[in-house]
Design a protein around this motif. Structure first.
Motif, PDB file in Angstrom:
ATOM      1  N   LYS A  88      10.872  -0.572  -6.907  1.00 61.91           N
ATOM      2  CA  LYS A  88       9.308  -0.758  -7.383  1.00 61.91           C
ATOM      3  C   LYS A  88       9.105  -1.886  -6.578  1.00 61.91           C
ATOM      4  CE  LYS A  88       8.678   2.052 -11.576  1.00 61.91           C
ATOM      5  NZ  LYS A  88       8.207   1.924 -12.960  1.00 61.91           N
ATOM      6  N   GLU A  89       9.879  -3.030  -6.560  1.00 55.71           N
ATOM      7  CA  GLU A  89       9.298  -4.179  -5.934  1.00 55.71           C
ATOM      8  C   GLU A  89       8.966  -3.898  -4.541  1.00 55.71           C
ATOM      9  OE1 GLU A  89      11.940  -5.172  -9.454  1.00 55.71           O
ATOM     10  OE2 GLU A  89      11.783  -3.522  -7.897  1.00 55.71           O
ATOM     11  N   ALA A  90       9.763  -3.291  -3.780  1.00 59.02           N
ATOM     12  CA  ALA A  90       9.470  -2.882  -2.575  1.00 59.02           C
ATOM     13  C   ALA A  90       8.013  -2.245  -2.277  1.00 59.02           C
ATOM     14  CB  ALA A  90      10.536  -1.912  -1.686  1.00 59.02           C
ATOM     15  N   ILE A  91       7.804  -1.082  -3.016  1.00 62.82           N
ATOM     16  CA  ILE A  91       6.565  -0.388  -3.026  1.00 62.82           C
ATOM     17  C   ILE A  91       5.490  -1.556  -3.457  1.00 62.82           C
ATOM     18  CG2 ILE A  91       5.163   1.441  -4.215  1.00 62.82           C
ATOM     19  CD1 ILE A  91       7.241   2.468  -2.292  1.00 62.82           C
ATOM     20  N   SER A  92       5.728  -2.250  -4.405  1.00 60.96           N
ATOM     21  CA  SER A  92       4.662  -3.393  -4.862  1.00 60.96           C
ATOM     22  C   SER A  92       4.165  -4.260  -3.501  1.00 60.96           C
ATOM     23  CB  SER A  92       5.033  -3.900  -6.090  1.00 60.96           C
ATOM     24  OG  SER A  92       4.115  -4.837  -6.226  1.00 60.96           O
ATOM     25  N   MET A  93       5.204  -4.666  -2.979  1.00 60.30           N
ATOM     26  CA  MET A  93       5.172  -5.360  -1.585  1.00 60.30           C
ATOM     27  C   MET A  93       4.299  -4.726  -0.757  1.00 60.30           C
ATOM     28  SD  MET A  93       6.451  -5.355   1.574  1.00 60.30           S
ATOM     29  CE  MET A  93       7.921  -4.582   1.512  1.00 60.30           C
ATOM     30  N   LEU A  94       4.461  -3.403  -0.284  1.00 60.55           N
ATOM     31  CA  LEU A  94       3.717  -2.730   0.830  1.00 60.55           C
ATOM     32  C   LEU A  94       2.101  -2.632   0.096  1.00 60.55           C
ATOM     33  CD1 LEU A  94       6.060   0.294   1.516  1.00 60.55           C
ATOM     34  CD2 LEU A  94       5.789  -1.894   2.874  1.00 60.55           C
ATOM     35  N   VAL A  95       1.965  -2.132  -1.132  1.00 59.95           N
ATOM     36  CA  VAL A  95       0.613  -2.330  -1.623  1.00 59.95           C
ATOM     37  C   VAL A  95      -0.016  -3.718  -1.524  1.00 59.95           C
ATOM     38  CG1 VAL A  95      -0.852  -1.708  -3.584  1.00 59.95           C
ATOM     39  CG2 VAL A  95       1.172  -0.312  -3.188  1.00 59.95           C
ATOM     40  N   GLY A  96       0.802  -4.794  -1.829  1.00 56.16           N
ATOM     41  CA  GLY A  96       0.400  -5.978  -1.820  1.00 56.16           C
ATOM     42  C   GLY A  96      -0.240  -6.136  -0.366  1.00 56.16           C
ATOM     43  N   LEU A  97       0.405  -5.954   0.799  1.00 62.90           N
ATOM     44  CA  LEU A  97       0.052  -5.979   2.042  1.00 62.90           C
ATOM     45  C   LEU A  97      -1.338  -5.384   2.431  1.00 62.90           C
ATOM     46  CD1 LEU A  97       3.420  -5.525   4.154  1.00 62.90           C
ATOM     47  CD2 LEU A  97       2.114  -7.751   3.946  1.00 62.90           C
ATOM     48  N   VAL A  98      -1.549  -4.193   1.826  1.00 59.94           N
ATOM     49  CA  VAL A  98      -2.859  -3.548   2.048  1.00 59.94           C
ATOM     50  C   VAL A  98      -3.913  -4.406   1.080  1.00 59.94           C
ATOM     51  CG1 VAL A  98      -4.082  -1.478   1.676  1.00 59.94           C
ATOM     52  CG2 VAL A  98      -1.512  -1.298   1.792  1.00 59.94           C
ATOM     53  N   ARG A  99      -3.680  -4.946  -0.096  1.00 61.40           N
ATOM     54  CA  ARG A  99      -4.799  -5.427  -0.787  1.00 61.40           C
ATOM     55  C   ARG A  99      -4.996  -6.837  -0.082  1.00 61.40           C
ATOM     56  NH1 ARG A  99      -1.940  -4.899  -6.949  1.00 61.40           N
ATOM     57  NH2 ARG A  99      -4.056  -5.792  -7.631  1.00 61.40           N
ATOM     58  N   VAL A 100      -4.069  -7.512   0.351  1.00 56.35           N
ATOM     59  CA  VAL A 100      -4.486  -8.758   1.343  1.00 56.35           C
ATOM     60  C   VAL A 100      -5.668  -8.343   2.395  1.00 56.35           C
ATOM     61  CG1 VAL A 100      -3.974 -10.430   2.662  1.00 56.35           C
ATOM     62  CG2 VAL A 100      -2.401  -9.896   0.711  1.00 56.35           C
ATOM     63  N   MET A 101      -5.320  -7.095   3.087  1.00 53.30           N
ATOM     64  CA  MET A 101      -6.137  -6.568   4.073  1.00 53.30           C
ATOM     65  C   MET A 101      -7.350  -6.612   3.768  1.00 53.30           C
ATOM     66  SD  MET A 101      -5.635  -6.283   7.347  1.00 53.30           S
ATOM     67  CE  MET A 101      -6.869  -5.986   8.691  1.00 53.30           C
ATOM     68  N   GLU A 102      -7.531  -5.630   2.479  1.00 50.97           N
ATOM     69  CA  GLU A 102      -8.980  -5.516   1.756  1.00 50.97           C
ATOM     70  C   GLU A 102      -9.678  -6.628   1.560  1.00 50.97           C
ATOM     71  OE1 GLU A 102     -10.742  -2.825   0.610  1.00 50.97           O
ATOM     72  OE2 GLU A 102      -9.585  -1.195   1.340  1.00 50.97           O
ATOM     73  N   VAL A 103      -8.995  -7.787   1.069  1.00 50.65           N
ATOM     74  CA  VAL A 103      -9.906  -9.061   0.944  1.00 50.65           C
ATOM     75  C   VAL A 103      -9.963  -9.912   1.847  1.00 50.65           C
ATOM     76  CG1 VAL A 103      -9.544 -11.159  -0.290  1.00 50.65           C
ATOM     77  CG2 VAL A 103      -8.726  -9.183  -1.516  1.00 50.65           C
ATOM     78  N   ILE A 104      -9.323  -9.866   3.024  1.00 48.41           N
ATOM     79  CA  ILE A 104      -9.508 -10.673   4.218  1.00 48.41           C
ATOM     80  C   ILE A 104     -10.519  -9.991   5.061  1.00 48.41           C
ATOM     81  CG2 ILE A 104      -8.408 -11.996   6.166  1.00 48.41           C
ATOM     82  CD1 ILE A 104      -7.837 -13.164   3.447  1.00 48.41           C
ATOM     83  N   TYR A 105     -10.223  -8.698   5.265  1.00 43.98           N
ATOM     84  CA  TYR A 105     -11.347  -7.988   6.134  1.00 43.98           C
ATOM     85  C   TYR A 105     -12.285  -7.193   5.621  1.00 43.98           C
ATOM     86  CZ  TYR A 105      -7.875  -9.730  10.160  1.00 43.98           C
ATOM     87  OH  TYR A 105      -7.257 -10.211  11.030  1.00 43.98           O
ATOM     88  N   LYS A 106     -12.616  -7.302   4.315  1.00 45.41           N
ATOM     89  CA  LYS A 106     -13.515  -6.495   3.545  1.00 45.41           C
ATOM     90  C   LYS A 106     -15.054  -6.469   4.700  1.00 45.41           C
ATOM     91  CE  LYS A 106     -15.256  -3.547   0.795  1.00 45.41           C
ATOM     92  NZ  LYS A 106     -14.987  -2.090   0.573  1.00 45.41           N
ATOM     93  N   ASP A 107     -15.479  -7.597   4.708  1.00 43.14           N
ATOM     94  CA  ASP A 107     -16.826  -7.624   5.408  1.00 43.14           C
ATOM     95  C   ASP A 107     -16.758  -8.483   6.638  1.00 43.14           C
ATOM     96  OD1 ASP A 107     -18.019  -7.091   3.079  1.00 43.14           O
ATOM     97  OD2 ASP A 107     -17.696  -8.591   1.983  1.00 43.14           O
TER      98      ASP A 107
END
Length: 566
Positions: free
Chosen positions: A519-538
């Motif tokens: 689950k930790e590995a999956i959480s890490m992968l989702v974490g990478l997506v979430r950073v992308m959403e924030v840094i590149y949203k606008d």
């Protein structure tokens, strides 16, 4: 972009230096004493004392209903203190799910907020909760619509909006829920004007960035500030533990950064490879965004180092190296030729640093009994360079690939497979050999999050990139292939990004996760997506980081929270 000759390469270097503004936080993190040891010791003593109180809350029979248990778990997690109680939280959720309480007919409360919270928490933890739990809130006579009177329930609307972003393919009801909640929360009528300031602030935040798409650490800081203002409706012990834990973890991040900063200063790449973006702190922030818990300190360490080097690689292939040099560099990496005898000096510096970091990773993982990590690291680097070269060739040839061809290469050129490897390498027993085999086979979640990364980057930065000379982005590829306008292409690609999120959500369910993938590995992968959403949203908040990105880095890495006794 790959320049065609040495003079063009020099021009690219000059343009890169002019266009990008490196941060100057390196010396700051290396020399500043953020907190004296006495303060750190006091925080940690306070944390240990309060942990016992909160553990008792979680295990107590006092919350007699499922909804009360879930509300407590939600507050604990959103305050950023859930990592202290992982076993207790998992056991509570396991009992709730396996006792049948996940089914819509068994939820012990019928209000929208509670049902939405029930759904969101269980799905966040990998349980396959059916989306028809929300059917009771729809009109029987008007299929596909939610009851209008729900629109006045602001807490319920926010809960529904947050829950619906865990949607998967075929879950039309959740797509409808997002549209309905967005419309109702965005209303600016007399009722909305009467909203309390705190509620209005929360609504604005939810609409801008639902929890699923926020950097977890940043969302925790926001919730701490909100929770503190809930007069008469917050627990002083939970709040104090959240603040102490925040400060203690922040101090740990600062210590990690000192070590990494010294490595970066010793390399002196900001001077020797001045064509590249100097983004060490931004890269570390990215690592914290993906995996913020204290147990993943080594993962952040490895992820930051390898990501920093791949960022330089990106700029080398894009704006500095000639196509002949890039062909040579790629071939050298494919052979893993450590002699580097034919490479230009600047390429030797970069390749040598990659080899050194992977050797360090090998030493660390071999001591842990995982000697296989090095071979996977080499393969990840090879895949990365092949993708970069493919794009460099397109640019050199003036080719605009099909959108399908571009996206296939983009899975690797976005860098996320290499970043995922880097994080796994630092996760110890949470990343066995089978997990690396799985990652190397391009599982659905990796392809989806990489595609998401590539497309989001292109959508916000393609106009700037095209002006300075760059391979055609997904926007230009889509426009040419489908003969549509830029606006139409961006709309289509945004829909694809949302489709990628649905794949990611599907792959996060325990029933779709191989046993050897933690689950930790999956959480890490989702974490990478979430950073992308924030840094590149606008906009491209990585390249142009002296903006809201800087504010977030300051909040997460520099400024402690004032702690007042409860």
């Amino acid at each position: 972009m790959a320049c065609s000759n040495a003079s063009s390469s020099a021009a690219a270097q000059e343009r890169r230096t002019a266009d990008f503004h490196p941060t100057v936080w390196g010396d700051f993190f290396l020399t500043r004493v953020f907190s004296d040891q006495q303060a750190v010791n006091e925080w940690n003593v306070g944390i240990e004392a309060l942990k016992e109180n909160v553990k008792a809350m979680l295990l107590s029979a006092a919350p007699t209903t499922t909804s009360e248990k879930l509300k407590l778990i939600d507050v604990v997690e959103r305050l950023g203190i859930g990592y202290h109680f992982e076993e207790e939280i998992e056991e509570q959720l396991r009992q709730i799910y396996h006792h049948g309480n996940h089914h819509p007919n068994n939820v012990d409360d019928d209000d929208l907020f509670t049902v939405a919270l029930h759904f969101r928490l269980l799905r966040q933890h990998g349980y396959n909760v059916p989306s028809d739990v929300f059917k009771r809130f729809q009109n029987e006579e008007e299929e596909g619509t939610f009851k209008e009177e729900l629109g006045s329930d602001v807490e319920g609307m926010m809960g529904l909006y947050e829950a619906a972003h865990l949607h998967m393919h075929g879950e039309t009801i959740l797509d409808q829920a997002i549209e309905f909640a967005t419309t109702r929360l965005s209303r600016d009528d007399d009722d909305d004007q009467q909203r309390e300031l705190l509620v209005a602030r929360r609504v604005a935040h939810v609409l801008k960035r639902p929890l699923r798409k926020g950097v977890e650490r940043h969302e925790q800081l926001f919730f701490i500030s909100v929770y503190e203002q809930m007069e008469g409706d917050h627990d002083a012990i939970l709040l104090k533990l959240a603040k102490l834990s925040w400060n203690s973890l922040q101090h740990s991040y600062q210590q990690e950064l000192r070590s990494i900063t010294q490595w970066w200063i010793d390399l002196d790449f900001a001077t020797k490879l001045s064509f590249a973006r100097d983004r060490l702190i931004e890269v570390y922030f990215w690592a914290v965004g993906a995996m913020w818990e204290p147990k993943f300190s080594m993962a952040r360490y490895i992820l930051t180092k390898l990501t920093m080097l791949v960022s330089i690689n990106d700029d080398m292939y894009d704006v500095y190296g000639t196509i002949d040099e890039l062909e040579l560099f790629t071939a050298t990496v494919q052979r893993w030729d450590t002699s580097m005898k034919d490479l230009p000096e600047y390429m030797k510096l970069l390749y040598g640093a990659i080899i050194d970091v992977l050797d360090e990773v090998d030493a660390i993982t071999t001591r842990e009994g995982r000697p296989y990590c090095l071979d996977y690291g080499k393969q990840a680097e090879k895949n990365q360079m092949r993708a970069y070269l493919a794009e460099a060739r397109w640019f050199a040839e003036g080719k605009v690939p099909t959108i399908e061809e571009y996206r296939r290469v983009g899975v690797y050129s976005c860098t996320y497979p290499l970043l995922a490897y880097s994080a796994l390498a630092g996760m110890g027993d949470k990343a066995p050999k089978e997990a690396f085999d799985w990652l190397l086979a391009d599982p659905k979640i990796l392809v989806a999050l990489s595609d998401h990364c590539r497309l989001m980057d292109d959508i916000v930065s393609h106009e700037f990139e095209q002006k300075r000379g760059h391979v055609s982005s997904s926007v230009e590829c889509y426009m040419k292939q489908h003969d549509v306008s830029r606006v139409e292409a961006v709309d289509a690609l945004n829909r694809t990004v949302e489709d990628d999120w649905k794949v990611i959500n599907e792959e996060c369910l325990d029933i779709n996760r191989p046993d050897f993938v933690s689950k930790e590995a999956i959480s890490m992968l989702v974490g990478l997506v979430r950073v992308m959403e924030v840094i590149y949203k606008d906009f491209d908040g990585y390249t142009f980081s002296n903006t809201t990105t800087m504010d977030m880095m300051n909040a997460l890495l520099v400024t402690p929270i004032e702690v007042v006794a409860p």
